[in-house]
Motif scaffolding. Structure first.
Motif, PDB file in Angstrom:
ATOM      1  N   GLU A 174       3.442 -17.223  25.883  1.00 33.23           N
ATOM      2  CA  GLU A 174       3.408 -15.767  26.004  1.00 33.23           C
ATOM      3  C   GLU A 174       2.567 -15.192  24.874  1.00 33.23           C
ATOM      4  OE1 GLU A 174       6.374 -11.842  26.131  1.00 33.23           O
ATOM      5  OE2 GLU A 174       7.183 -13.833  25.656  1.00 33.23           O
ATOM      6  N   LEU A 175       1.654 -14.290  25.208  1.00 33.01           N
ATOM      7  CA  LEU A 175       0.821 -13.627  24.208  1.00 33.01           C
ATOM      8  C   LEU A 175       1.482 -12.320  23.812  1.00 33.01           C
ATOM      9  CD1 LEU A 175      -2.774 -14.211  25.639  1.00 33.01           C
ATOM     10  CD2 LEU A 175      -1.433 -15.651  24.099  1.00 33.01           C
ATOM     11  N   ALA A 176       1.700 -12.153  22.509  1.00 37.38           N
ATOM     12  CA  ALA A 176       2.368 -10.954  21.994  1.00 37.38           C
ATOM     13  C   ALA A 176       1.342  -9.840  21.841  1.00 37.38           C
ATOM     14  CB  ALA A 176       3.037 -11.261  20.664  1.00 37.38           C
ATOM     15  N   GLY A 177       1.364  -8.883  22.737  1.00 36.09           N
ATOM     16  CA  GLY A 177       0.448  -7.759  22.688  1.00 36.09           C
ATOM     17  C   GLY A 177       0.705  -6.830  23.845  1.00 36.09           C
ATOM     18  N   GLU A 178      -0.210  -5.939  24.066  1.00 31.08           N
ATOM     19  CA  GLU A 178      -0.080  -5.002  25.174  1.00 31.08           C
ATOM     20  C   GLU A 178      -1.380  -4.966  25.962  1.00 31.08           C
ATOM     21  OE1 GLU A 178       0.434  -0.965  23.928  1.00 31.08           O
ATOM     22  OE2 GLU A 178      -0.454  -1.372  21.974  1.00 31.08           O
ATOM     23  N   PRO A 179      -1.292  -4.742  27.285  1.00 34.83           N
ATOM     24  CA  PRO A 179      -2.514  -4.718  28.102  1.00 34.83           C
ATOM     25  C   PRO A 179      -3.493  -3.654  27.616  1.00 34.83           C
ATOM     26  CG  PRO A 179      -0.553  -4.779  29.483  1.00 34.83           C
ATOM     27  CD  PRO A 179      -0.082  -4.545  28.088  1.00 34.83           C
ATOM     28  N   LEU A 180      -4.760  -3.973  27.748  1.00 35.16           N
ATOM     29  CA  LEU A 180      -5.785  -3.029  27.323  1.00 35.16           C
ATOM     30  C   LEU A 180      -5.702  -1.735  28.114  1.00 35.16           C
ATOM     31  CD1 LEU A 180      -8.034  -3.230  25.208  1.00 35.16           C
ATOM     32  CD2 LEU A 180      -9.610  -3.806  27.038  1.00 35.16           C
ATOM     33  N   SER A 181      -5.196  -1.818  29.361  1.00 32.38           N
ATOM     34  CA  SER A 181      -5.068  -0.612  30.186  1.00 32.38           C
ATOM     35  C   SER A 181      -4.122   0.400  29.555  1.00 32.38           C
ATOM     36  CB  SER A 181      -4.586  -0.980  31.591  1.00 32.38           C
ATOM     37  OG  SER A 181      -3.388  -1.735  31.518  1.00 32.38           O
ATOM     38  N   SER A 182      -3.017  -0.084  28.946  1.00 36.73           N
ATOM     39  CA  SER A 182      -2.086   0.841  28.301  1.00 36.73           C
ATOM     40  C   SER A 182      -2.671   1.388  27.012  1.00 36.73           C
ATOM     41  CB  SER A 182      -0.756   0.135  28.014  1.00 36.73           C
ATOM     42  OG  SER A 182      -0.945  -0.936  27.111  1.00 36.73           O
ATOM     43  N   VAL A 183      -3.465   0.582  26.304  1.00 35.09           N
ATOM     44  CA  VAL A 183      -4.138   1.071  25.104  1.00 35.09           C
ATOM     45  C   VAL A 183      -5.161   2.124  25.468  1.00 35.09           C
ATOM     46  CG1 VAL A 183      -5.590   0.386  23.144  1.00 35.09           C
ATOM     47  CG2 VAL A 183      -3.771  -1.122  23.925  1.00 35.09           C
ATOM     48  N   LEU A 184      -5.841   1.910  26.605  1.00 40.43           N
ATOM     49  CA  LEU A 184      -6.868   2.852  27.017  1.00 40.43           C
ATOM     50  C   LEU A 184      -6.290   4.211  27.380  1.00 40.43           C
ATOM     51  CD1 LEU A 184      -9.147   0.559  29.199  1.00 40.43           C
ATOM     52  CD2 LEU A 184      -9.589   1.417  26.910  1.00 40.43           C
ATOM     53  N   SER A 185      -5.048   4.226  27.883  1.00 40.39           N
ATOM     54  CA  SER A 185      -4.443   5.515  28.218  1.00 40.39           C
ATOM     55  C   SER A 185      -4.273   6.363  26.972  1.00 40.39           C
ATOM     56  CB  SER A 185      -3.095   5.301  28.908  1.00 40.39           C
ATOM     57  OG  SER A 185      -2.192   4.630  28.040  1.00 40.39           O
ATOM     58  N   ASP A 186      -3.933   5.731  25.853  1.00 42.10           N
ATOM     59  CA  ASP A 186      -3.854   6.453  24.590  1.00 42.10           C
ATOM     60  C   ASP A 186      -5.247   6.800  24.076  1.00 42.10           C
ATOM     61  OD1 ASP A 186      -1.116   4.358  23.504  1.00 42.10           O
ATOM     62  OD2 ASP A 186      -1.077   6.241  24.605  1.00 42.10           O
ATOM     63  N   ALA A 187      -6.178   5.902  24.301  1.00 40.11           N
ATOM     64  CA  ALA A 187      -7.536   6.154  23.822  1.00 40.11           C
ATOM     65  C   ALA A 187      -8.164   7.333  24.549  1.00 40.11           C
ATOM     66  CB  ALA A 187      -8.397   4.905  24.005  1.00 40.11           C
ATOM     67  N   HIS A 188      -7.799   7.543  25.808  1.00 41.86           N
ATOM     68  CA  HIS A 188      -8.334   8.689  26.544  1.00 41.86           C
ATOM     69  C   HIS A 188      -7.827  10.000  25.942  1.00 41.86           C
ATOM     70  CE1 HIS A 188     -10.695   6.882  29.615  1.00 41.86           C
ATOM     71  NE2 HIS A 188      -9.714   6.097  30.019  1.00 41.86           N
ATOM     72  N   GLN A 189      -6.630   9.977  25.424  1.00 39.98           N
ATOM     73  CA  GLN A 189      -6.080  11.192  24.841  1.00 39.98           C
ATOM     74  C   GLN A 189      -6.700  11.471  23.486  1.00 39.98           C
ATOM     75  OE1 GLN A 189      -1.844  10.714  24.770  1.00 39.98           O
ATOM     76  NE2 GLN A 189      -1.697  10.374  26.978  1.00 39.98           N
ATOM     77  N   ASP A 190      -6.941  10.421  22.728  1.00 44.32           N
ATOM     78  CA  ASP A 190      -7.544  10.594  21.414  1.00 44.32           C
ATOM     79  C   ASP A 190      -8.437   9.398  21.146  1.00 44.32           C
ATOM     80  OD1 ASP A 190      -8.278  11.136  18.876  1.00 44.32           O
ATOM     81  OD2 ASP A 190      -6.260  11.222  18.017  1.00 44.32           O
ATOM     82  N   ARG A 191      -9.735   9.554  21.350  1.00 44.64           N
ATOM     83  CA  ARG A 191     -10.650   8.432  21.229  1.00 44.64           C
ATOM     84  C   ARG A 191     -10.917   8.065  19.769  1.00 44.64           C
ATOM     85  NH1 ARG A 191     -13.015   6.850  25.766  1.00 44.64           N
ATOM     86  NH2 ARG A 191     -12.912   8.190  27.584  1.00 44.64           N
ATOM     87  N   ARG A 192     -10.455   8.812  18.860  1.00 45.81           N
ATOM     88  CA  ARG A 192     -10.711   8.492  17.456  1.00 45.81           C
ATOM     89  C   ARG A 192      -9.722   7.479  16.909  1.00 45.81           C
ATOM     90  NH1 ARG A 192     -11.979  14.477  14.792  1.00 45.81           N
ATOM     91  NH2 ARG A 192     -13.743  14.970  16.137  1.00 45.81           N
ATOM     92  N   GLN A 193      -8.554   7.383  17.565  1.00 42.45           N
ATOM     93  CA  GLN A 193      -7.521   6.484  17.078  1.00 42.45           C
ATOM     94  C   GLN A 193      -6.914   5.733  18.242  1.00 42.45           C
ATOM     95  OE1 GLN A 193      -4.655   8.837  15.024  1.00 42.45           O
ATOM     96  NE2 GLN A 193      -5.911   9.094  13.188  1.00 42.45           N
ATOM     97  N   LEU A 194      -6.504   4.500  17.978  1.00 43.68           N
ATOM     98  CA  LEU A 194      -5.706   3.758  18.938  1.00 43.68           C
ATOM     99  C   LEU A 194      -4.261   3.827  18.487  1.00 43.68           C
ATOM    100  CD1 LEU A 194      -7.998   0.676  19.558  1.00 43.68           C
ATOM    101  CD2 LEU A 194      -7.720   2.694  20.971  1.00 43.68           C
ATOM    102  N   THR A 195      -3.397   3.180  19.211  1.00 45.07           N
ATOM    103  CA  THR A 195      -1.987   3.208  18.874  1.00 45.07           C
ATOM    104  C   THR A 195      -1.749   2.593  17.511  1.00 45.07           C
ATOM    105  OG1 THR A 195      -1.696   1.108  19.994  1.00 45.07           O
ATOM    106  CG2 THR A 195      -1.329   3.068  21.291  1.00 45.07           C
ATOM    107  N   GLY A 196      -0.638   2.930  16.897  1.00 43.21           N
ATOM    108  CA  GLY A 196      -0.333   2.457  15.555  1.00 43.21           C
ATOM    109  C   GLY A 196      -0.169   0.971  15.438  1.00 43.21           C
ATOM    110  N   LYS A 197       0.087   0.262  16.560  1.00 44.74           N
ATOM    111  CA  LYS A 197       0.264  -1.177  16.535  1.00 44.74           C
ATOM    112  C   LYS A 197      -1.057  -1.910  16.325  1.00 44.74           C
ATOM    113  CE  LYS A 197       4.296  -1.227  19.586  1.00 44.74           C
ATOM    114  NZ  LYS A 197       4.854  -1.762  20.831  1.00 44.74           N
ATOM    115  N   VAL A 198      -2.163  -1.242  16.579  1.00 45.30           N
ATOM    116  CA  VAL A 198      -3.457  -1.888  16.532  1.00 45.30           C
ATOM    117  C   VAL A 198      -4.041  -1.761  15.136  1.00 45.30           C
ATOM    118  CG1 VAL A 198      -5.744  -1.957  17.560  1.00 45.30           C
ATOM    119  CG2 VAL A 198      -3.778  -1.301  18.935  1.00 45.30           C
TER     120      VAL A 198
END
Length: 576
Positions: free
Chosen positions: A247-271
């Motif tokens: 199992e790879l510990a992470g999150e799908p890029l699709s869920s990261v992209l949903s946050d990136a669409h809201q604020d392209r300057r920052q990704l989620t705090g986990k990254v």
């Protein structure tokens, strides 16, 4: 229809009825959508109550395939990789196909695990999550923990999926045989597409192949372990219907992209800060271009759902059921095509496309050259930083579709992968020059083509082929001479598409014969006669049978003339 196909037709009669019901529903909705004033235009609705006539034709095709089940969803996903066949618009819509299926109950999953791993398989695991992590048309994934504490995922094949796929493939085979009889569909080779799809599905149903792909890609990308991670399979717990891997510990890029669409300057705090969209996109581009230009083996489905952003900032790649391979010749042809676009050489580009693609006999080369000249004029002059790779690939797919040029399956898979990859870059909103990286790999590949080692290997291959040719040809020539001396040589000619021509020719000869015979009837005044007295038009004693024969033959000849004119072969200027 062959008599041997009757049992198969009877066996799949229920499935045929289901398919025809769905196609009739969406087909009628598509027909009604053209007429705005019909009162019952909105009588067909989807599950949410929205009239089907409000959707586009491409959306209705996608919805129909979804209703038809897993095999047809796979067919749509395969056709999404062939924009040269379905066109870029429908291909883009078919990329949205996802299997919306209910997961198998945990009891059925346990039955499959027992059959594949043995009755005591539970001794290998501390825990198996009964709730699936993900569900697809072929299988479903559950989290688990091994006895040594290692966290893994178990991919289990769905119950009775093989029987369902086999039944649907028999139905699709029958549909393809019918489509081969329609000239507009036959040019795309429906039977060949179904055969390719059958092979692809058989491979996806064998999880042993995916395990092998995981191992191959893990070794291939081991030198880039600081950037990318491939799940490692547990070989002793893998079978044809069960796949156990890390199992790879992470999150799908699709869920990261949903946050990136809201604020392209920052990704989620986990990254981590190092994994910003720019660096992440550049890392993905280099990984996939390494697969293509250095290894000739690539992961064929790089959409954002199959890419994970791990907690340490590295990229994880999932789902290796579909991979593509390109040989050295195809890779060099692709490099030459990119060079032609960059230098504006549309004549060379036309020849390369004819070499790599399966062109129809009715191809208009001058029109293809004009379309490619416009394509090169649009994209060959763009600066690297402004180059629209997605637009270029989609327009090239549209040109191929318009001229009915069919690419080899691996070339089409590569084209689909590049379009999907560029779409992921756009979702990330990365501001880096992806084409500049492509040119770096192409430049390195060109230097590799000019290397002395490759020249020596090429010369050795040519020598071996020439030696084989020189050994084979004398025997073949002697065999032909002996057959000619004994009078055993036969020449077999096979005509293609001459049926309509022969029918028209026979009908024309018959019409001419009727015209001549009717003329004799008129000349000899064969009764019954019209106009016993001479009238003001100088008509006198005209044979009724002769007049009817002349009218009929003239009508047939006029119909033949119009039919030949409609086919575009009336004069020499209209010849292919």
């Amino acid at each position: 229809m062959k008599i041997t196909a009757i049992p198969q037709l009877y066996r799949n009669l229920k499935r045929w009825r289901e398919i025809l019901t769905v196609l009739r529903r969406y087909g009628l909705a598509d027909w009604l959508s053209r007429y705005q004033s019909l009162p019952f235009r909105d009588s067909f609705k989807d599950a949410s109550g929205v009239p089907l006539s409000q959707y586009s034709s491409e959306e209705r095709v996608r919805m129909a395939l979804t209703d038809l089940g897993p095999t047809f969803i796979k067919l749509g996903q395969m056709l999404a990789a062939r924009p040269d066949i379905v066109g870029p618009q429908l291909g883009q819509e078919l990329k949205r196909l996802r299997a919306d299926v209910q997961p198998d109950a945990i009891e059925k999953v346990r039955e499959t695990l027992t059959k594949e791993l043995g009755a005591e398989y539970l001794k290998q695991f501390q825990f198996i999550d009964p709730i699936p992590l993900a569900t697809a048309s072929i299988g479903q994934v559950h989290r688990a923990t091994l006895n040594d504490g290692r966290r893994v995922v178990i991919k289990v094949q769905r119950t009775d999926i093989e029987r369902t796929v086999r039944q649907d493939m028999e139905v699709l085979g029958g549909v393809a045989q019918l489509a081969e009889r329609v000239e507009g569909f036959a040019v795309w080779g429906p039977c060949q597409i179904v055969a390719q799809m059958s092979t692809m599905l058989q491979r996806e149903l064998d999880f042993g192949r995916e395990r092998q792909n995981l191992e191959v890609f893990g070794e291939m990308l081991a030198s880039q372990s600081e950037h990318v991670v491939i799940p490692k399979p547990i070989r002793e717990l893998c079978t044809r219907r069960v796949l156990v891997m890390d199992e790879l510990a992470g999150e799908p890029l699709s869920s990261v992209l949903s946050d990136a669409h809201q604020d392209r300057r920052q990704l989620t705090g986990k990254v981590s800060a190092a994994s910003n969209p720019h660096h992440l996109s550049e890392s993905i581009a280099r990984i996939y271009l390494t697969m293509i230009f250095d290894e000739g083996l690539f992961h064929a489905d790089p959409h954002s759902g199959n890419l994970l952003l791990l907690d340490d900032g590295r990229l994880g790649i999932l789902d290796f059921g579909m991979v593509g391979r390109i040989d050295e010749t195809l890779r060099e042809t692709i490099e030459e095509m990119m060079g032609c676009i960059a230098t504006g050489d549309q004549n060379r580009l036309t020849r390369l496309i004819r070499r790599i693609g399966d062109t129809p006999p009715t191809l208009d080369e001058s029109l293809l050259a004009i379309d490619l000249a416009e394509f090169v004029g649009t994209y060959g002059r763009q600066h690297l930083s402004e180059f629209d790779l997605t637009g270029a690939l989609n327009e090239l797919s549209d040109i191929l579709h318009r001229h009915a040029i069919q690419l080899p399956s691996q070339s089409a898979l590569l084209l689909k992968m590049l379009i999907s990859l560029e779409g992921t870059f756009r979702e990330l909103g990365a501001s880096f020059d992806s084409l500049a990286i492509v040119h770096q790999f192409v430049r390195k590949s060109m230097l590799r083509r000019l290397s002395p080692r490759r020249r020596i290997r090429q010369a050795r291959r040519i020598y071996l082929e020439a030696e084989h040719f020189l050994e084979l040809v004398p025997d073949e020539v002697l065999t032909l001479l002996q057959q000619a001396r004994r009078g055993e040589m036969r020449l077999t000619l096979e005509h293609q598409r001459l049926g309509p021509t022969v029918n028209r020719m026979v009908l024309g000869v018959m019409a001419s014969a009727v015209f001549l015979g009717s003329s004799l009837l008129l000349a000899m005044k064969v009764p019954p006669l019209l106009f016993p007295e001479r009238n003001f038009l100088a008509m006198h004693e005209m044979s009724i049978l002769g007049m009817l024969g002349i009218l009929a033959s003239c009508s047939v000849m006029m119909w033949l003339l119009l039919a030949i004119n409609r086919s575009g072969h009336l004069t020499r200027n209209n010849e292919d």
